[in-house]
Motif scaffolding. Structure first.
Motif, PDB file in Angstrom:
ATOM      1  N   GLU A  20      -4.402 -71.071 -32.672  1.00  0.00           N
ATOM      2  CA  GLU A  20      -5.771 -70.581 -32.830  1.00  0.00           C
ATOM      3  C   GLU A  20      -6.778 -71.739 -32.845  1.00  0.00           C
ATOM      4  O   GLU A  20      -7.891 -71.604 -32.356  1.00  0.00           O
ATOM      5  N   GLU A  21      -6.377 -72.874 -33.417  1.00  0.00           N
ATOM      6  CA  GLU A  21      -7.280 -74.021 -33.462  1.00  0.00           C
ATOM      7  C   GLU A  21      -7.590 -74.529 -32.055  1.00  0.00           C
ATOM      8  O   GLU A  21      -8.690 -75.008 -31.787  1.00  0.00           O
ATOM      9  N   GLY A  22      -6.608 -74.423 -31.178  1.00  0.00           N
ATOM     10  CA  GLY A  22      -6.816 -74.838 -29.800  1.00  0.00           C
ATOM     11  C   GLY A  22      -7.689 -73.873 -29.014  1.00  0.00           C
ATOM     12  O   GLY A  22      -8.247 -74.231 -27.982  1.00  0.00           O
ATOM     13  N   LYS A  23      -7.805 -72.646 -29.508  1.00  0.00           N
ATOM     14  CA  LYS A  23      -8.614 -71.638 -28.814  1.00  0.00           C
ATOM     15  C   LYS A  23     -10.032 -71.555 -29.364  1.00  0.00           C
ATOM     16  O   LYS A  23     -10.992 -71.471 -28.596  1.00  0.00           O
ATOM     17  N   ILE A  24     -10.169 -71.569 -30.701  1.00  0.00           N
ATOM     18  CA  ILE A  24     -11.503 -71.364 -31.272  1.00  0.00           C
ATOM     19  C   ILE A  24     -12.175 -72.661 -31.715  1.00  0.00           C
ATOM     20  O   ILE A  24     -13.388 -72.734 -31.797  1.00  0.00           O
ATOM     21  N   GLY A  25     -11.379 -73.690 -32.041  1.00  0.00           N
ATOM     22  CA  GLY A  25     -11.937 -74.977 -32.445  1.00  0.00           C
ATOM     23  C   GLY A  25     -12.680 -74.921 -33.762  1.00  0.00           C
ATOM     24  O   GLY A  25     -12.738 -73.888 -34.424  1.00  0.00           O
ATOM     25  N   ASN A  62     -15.613 -88.947 -26.256  1.00  0.00           N
ATOM     26  CA  ASN A  62     -14.586 -88.835 -25.210  1.00  0.00           C
ATOM     27  C   ASN A  62     -13.215 -88.521 -25.797  1.00  0.00           C
ATOM     28  O   ASN A  62     -12.479 -87.679 -25.280  1.00  0.00           O
ATOM     29  N   ARG A  63     -12.837 -89.198 -26.865  1.00  0.00           N
ATOM     30  CA  ARG A  63     -11.516 -88.969 -27.480  1.00  0.00           C
ATOM     31  C   ARG A  63     -11.436 -87.625 -28.191  1.00  0.00           C
ATOM     32  O   ARG A  63     -10.402 -86.982 -28.186  1.00  0.00           O
ATOM     33  N   MET A  64     -12.524 -87.204 -28.805  1.00  0.00           N
ATOM     34  CA  MET A  64     -12.527 -85.916 -29.494  1.00  0.00           C
ATOM     35  C   MET A  64     -12.388 -84.758 -28.511  1.00  0.00           C
ATOM     36  O   MET A  64     -11.961 -83.671 -28.881  1.00  0.00           O
ATOM     37  N   ALA A  65     -12.720 -84.982 -27.249  1.00  0.00           N
ATOM     38  CA  ALA A  65     -12.632 -83.940 -26.230  1.00  0.00           C
ATOM     39  C   ALA A  65     -11.198 -83.694 -25.757  1.00  0.00           C
ATOM     40  O   ALA A  65     -10.934 -82.698 -25.074  1.00  0.00           O
ATOM     41  N   VAL A  66     -10.269 -84.576 -26.118  1.00  0.00           N
ATOM     42  CA  VAL A  66      -8.863 -84.438 -25.701  1.00  0.00           C
ATOM     43  C   VAL A  66      -8.072 -83.868 -26.880  1.00  0.00           C
ATOM     44  O   VAL A  66      -7.949 -84.511 -27.917  1.00  0.00           O
ATOM     45  N   ARG A  67      -7.546 -82.678 -26.711  1.00  0.00           N
ATOM     46  CA  ARG A  67      -6.870 -81.966 -27.801  1.00  0.00           C
ATOM     47  C   ARG A  67      -5.590 -82.655 -28.246  1.00  0.00           C
ATOM     48  O   ARG A  67      -4.781 -83.097 -27.442  1.00  0.00           O
ATOM     49  N   HIS A  68      -5.417 -82.741 -29.562  1.00  0.00           N
ATOM     50  CA  HIS A  68      -4.186 -83.226 -30.189  1.00  0.00           C
ATOM     51  C   HIS A  68      -3.876 -82.344 -31.389  1.00  0.00           C
ATOM     52  O   HIS A  68      -4.758 -81.673 -31.925  1.00  0.00           O
ATOM     53  N   LYS A  69      -2.641 -82.375 -31.822  1.00  0.00           N
ATOM     54  CA  LYS A  69      -2.251 -81.612 -32.999  1.00  0.00           C
ATOM     55  C   LYS A  69      -2.786 -82.248 -34.274  1.00  0.00           C
ATOM     56  O   LYS A  69      -3.206 -81.558 -35.195  1.00  0.00           O
ATOM     57  N   LEU A  70      -2.754 -83.580 -34.348  1.00  0.00           N
ATOM     58  CA  LEU A  70      -3.080 -84.287 -35.584  1.00  0.00           C
ATOM     59  C   LEU A  70      -4.363 -85.097 -35.457  1.00  0.00           C
ATOM     60  O   LEU A  70      -4.555 -85.836 -34.476  1.00  0.00           O
ATOM     61  N   ILE A  71      -5.201 -84.994 -36.487  1.00  0.00           N
ATOM     62  CA  ILE A  71      -6.406 -85.822 -36.487  1.00  0.00           C
ATOM     63  C   ILE A  71      -6.051 -87.292 -36.683  1.00  0.00           C
ATOM     64  O   ILE A  71      -6.813 -88.173 -36.284  1.00  0.00           O
ATOM     65  N   GLU A  72      -4.878 -87.564 -37.236  1.00  0.00           N
ATOM     66  CA  GLU A  72      -4.409 -88.942 -37.366  1.00  0.00           C
ATOM     67  C   GLU A  72      -4.289 -89.600 -35.992  1.00  0.00           C
ATOM     68  O   GLU A  72      -4.676 -90.750 -35.795  1.00  0.00           O
TER      69      GLU A  72
END
Length: 124
Positions: A20-25, A62-72
């Protein structure tokens, strides 16, 4: 060493382990501090002699625009890009916060804070 701070960069992104995080952000806030010498910039009044906060903002976006599982992971990649693109930066700190995370409870934010020196990102 001298320090430049860029605080409260607000972005909308899609990081997280849940589908869901990947869909709604959600909203994020990012603070970055960089250390290096700025005396040459003071003497010359030239942007090329300092640690440009516009570059910091662009790298974060730019980096925030690339999806990852972890904010780390995202935070570490932002620091790596800052060191790569900004040779004057000798040390950097980032605080990346996910606002209103989808967890059970009324939580304002969750954050990761990393501090690194340039040598941490040099090829081994």
């Amino acid at each position: 060493m001298d320090k430049i701070s860029v605080e409260g960069i607000r972005l909308y992104a899609y990081h997280g382990c849940l589908d869901e995080e990947g869909k709604i952000g959600t909203e994020y806030s990012v603070d970055v501090e960089v250390w290096g010498e700025v005396q040459a910039a003071i003497d010359s009044d030239e942007l090329s002699h300092t640690m440009d906060y516009v570059t910091i903002n662009r790298v974060v976006a730019n980096r925030m625009a690339v999806r990852h599982k972890l904010i780390e992971t995202v935070a570490d990649q932002i620091l790596g890009d800052i060191f790569k693109e900004m040779p004057l930066v000798q040390k950097a700190k980032i605080k990346l916060s996910k606002l209103h995370p989808p967890i059970n409870g009324d939580v304002k934010r969750v954050s990761i804070e990393l501090k690194r020196k340039r040598k941490h990102y040099l090829p081994q």
